[in-house]
Design a protein around this motif. Structure first.
Motif, PDB file in Angstrom:
ATOM      1  N   GLN A  63       0.828  -1.310  -0.003  1.00 44.86           N
ATOM      2  CA  GLN A  63       0.043   0.186   0.127  1.00 44.86           C
ATOM      3  C   GLN A  63       1.108   1.347  -0.036  1.00 44.86           C
ATOM      4  N   ARG A  85      -2.870   6.286  -1.123  1.00 43.85           N
ATOM      5  CA  ARG A  85      -2.976   6.560  -2.484  1.00 43.85           C
ATOM      6  C   ARG A  85      -3.562   5.216  -3.102  1.00 43.85           C
ATOM      7  N   ASP A  86      -4.402   5.412  -4.082  1.00 34.83           N
ATOM      8  CA  ASP A  86      -5.038   4.008  -4.580  1.00 34.83           C
ATOM      9  C   ASP A  86      -3.866   3.335  -5.456  1.00 34.83           C
ATOM     10  N   HIS A  87      -4.493   2.366  -6.278  1.00 36.79           N
ATOM     11  CA  HIS A  87      -3.207   1.629  -7.053  1.00 36.79           C
ATOM     12  C   HIS A  87      -3.049   2.339  -8.519  1.00 36.79           C
ATOM     13  N   HIS A  88      -3.761   3.529  -8.605  1.00 37.33           N
ATOM     14  CA  HIS A  88      -3.229   4.487  -9.693  1.00 37.33           C
ATOM     15  C   HIS A  88      -2.519   5.702  -9.150  1.00 37.33           C
ATOM     16  N   LEU A  92      -6.716   8.391  -2.174  1.00 35.16           N
ATOM     17  CA  LEU A  92      -7.976   7.571  -2.088  1.00 35.16           C
ATOM     18  C   LEU A  92      -8.412   8.058  -0.847  1.00 35.16           C
ATOM     19  N   LYS A 129     -13.594   5.897  -6.481  1.00 36.99           N
ATOM     20  CA  LYS A 129     -13.595   6.012  -7.879  1.00 36.99           C
ATOM     21  C   LYS A 129     -13.574   4.551  -8.587  1.00 36.99           C
ATOM     22  N   TYR A 131     -12.236   3.177 -11.961  1.00 38.71           N
ATOM     23  CA  TYR A 131     -11.542   3.248 -12.916  1.00 38.71           C
ATOM     24  C   TYR A 131     -12.100   2.632 -14.463  1.00 38.71           C
ATOM     25  N   GLU A 134     -12.251  -1.074 -14.922  1.00 34.96           N
ATOM     26  CA  GLU A 134     -12.170  -2.102 -13.725  1.00 34.96           C
ATOM     27  C   GLU A 134     -13.684  -2.006 -13.254  1.00 34.96           C
ATOM     28  N   SER A 137     -14.143  -0.539  -7.072  1.00 36.76           N
ATOM     29  CA  SER A 137     -13.893   0.719  -6.699  1.00 36.76           C
ATOM     30  C   SER A 137     -12.314   0.929  -6.165  1.00 36.76           C
ATOM     31  N   ASN A 138     -11.895   1.793  -6.164  1.00 38.55           N
ATOM     32  CA  ASN A 138     -10.542   1.838  -5.470  1.00 38.55           C
ATOM     33  C   ASN A 138     -10.590   1.660  -4.057  1.00 38.55           C
ATOM     34  N   PHE A 142      -8.702  -1.778  -2.129  1.00 35.63           N
ATOM     35  CA  PHE A 142      -7.764  -1.023  -0.874  1.00 35.63           C
ATOM     36  C   PHE A 142      -8.280  -2.012   0.335  1.00 35.63           C
TER      37      PHE A 142
END
Length: 161
Positions: A63, A85-88, A92, A129, A131, A134, A137-138, A142
């Protein structure tokens, strides 16, 4: 043969000495507890704790996060500011003031598992969000990083106020 008075005085002397040793022992234990609490409040210990926590969460849960301010109070728990932060690599979750109770936090440290019981936050930003391309959601992605497939799912109550 010893007289009952001499025997009684000998027992009294032993009792007094045992009490003296007990009081000295308790004094030493209290002194170590006091020194431990002072050590926990030292800036280098606070910095080490913050760095350890960030590294642990990054390595264990893959993470991306930052802890901008940090204070570990042995009586009131953890206080700090979080940025996750999210995976992008987009924000987040951000909270300027976060408080997590200490009892569960210490249990987490010793068991190497993350137990979250009570969290209070002020000035929170949560960007949910989904994306393009996908299905989740983010936030769902998470949360899925913290699930343990070996443990049984337990119903929990969540209160947001």
């Amino acid at each position: 043969m010893s007289t009952p008075v001499a025997h009684s005085k000998a027992l009294q002397n032993i009792s007094v000495k045992a009490l003296e040793y007990l009081l000295k022992f308790l004094g030493i234990v209290l002194m170590f507890i006091f020194m431990f609490i002072l050590l926990l409040r030292a800036e280098f210990v606070q910095d080490w704790s913050r760095n350890w926590l960030v590294d642990f969460l990054k390595k264990s849960y893959n993470q991306d996060l930052e802890i901008n301010s940090f204070y570990l109070d042995p009586f009131n728990g953890f206080k700090g500011a979080f940025l996750i932060r999210d995976h992008h690599k987009d924000t987040l979750f951000y909270a300027r003031d976060v408080h997590i109770g200490l009892l569960k936090s210490l249990r987490s440290v010793f068991s190497r598992k993350l137990f979250v019981d009570d969290i209070e936050c002020d000035s929170v930003v949560l960007k949910l969000k989904v994306y393009e391309g996908e299905s989740n959601s983010n936030l769902n992605l998470f949360i899925s990083k913290f699930r343990n497939s070996d443990s049984k799912t337990k119903q929990t109550n969540m209160k947001i106020s």
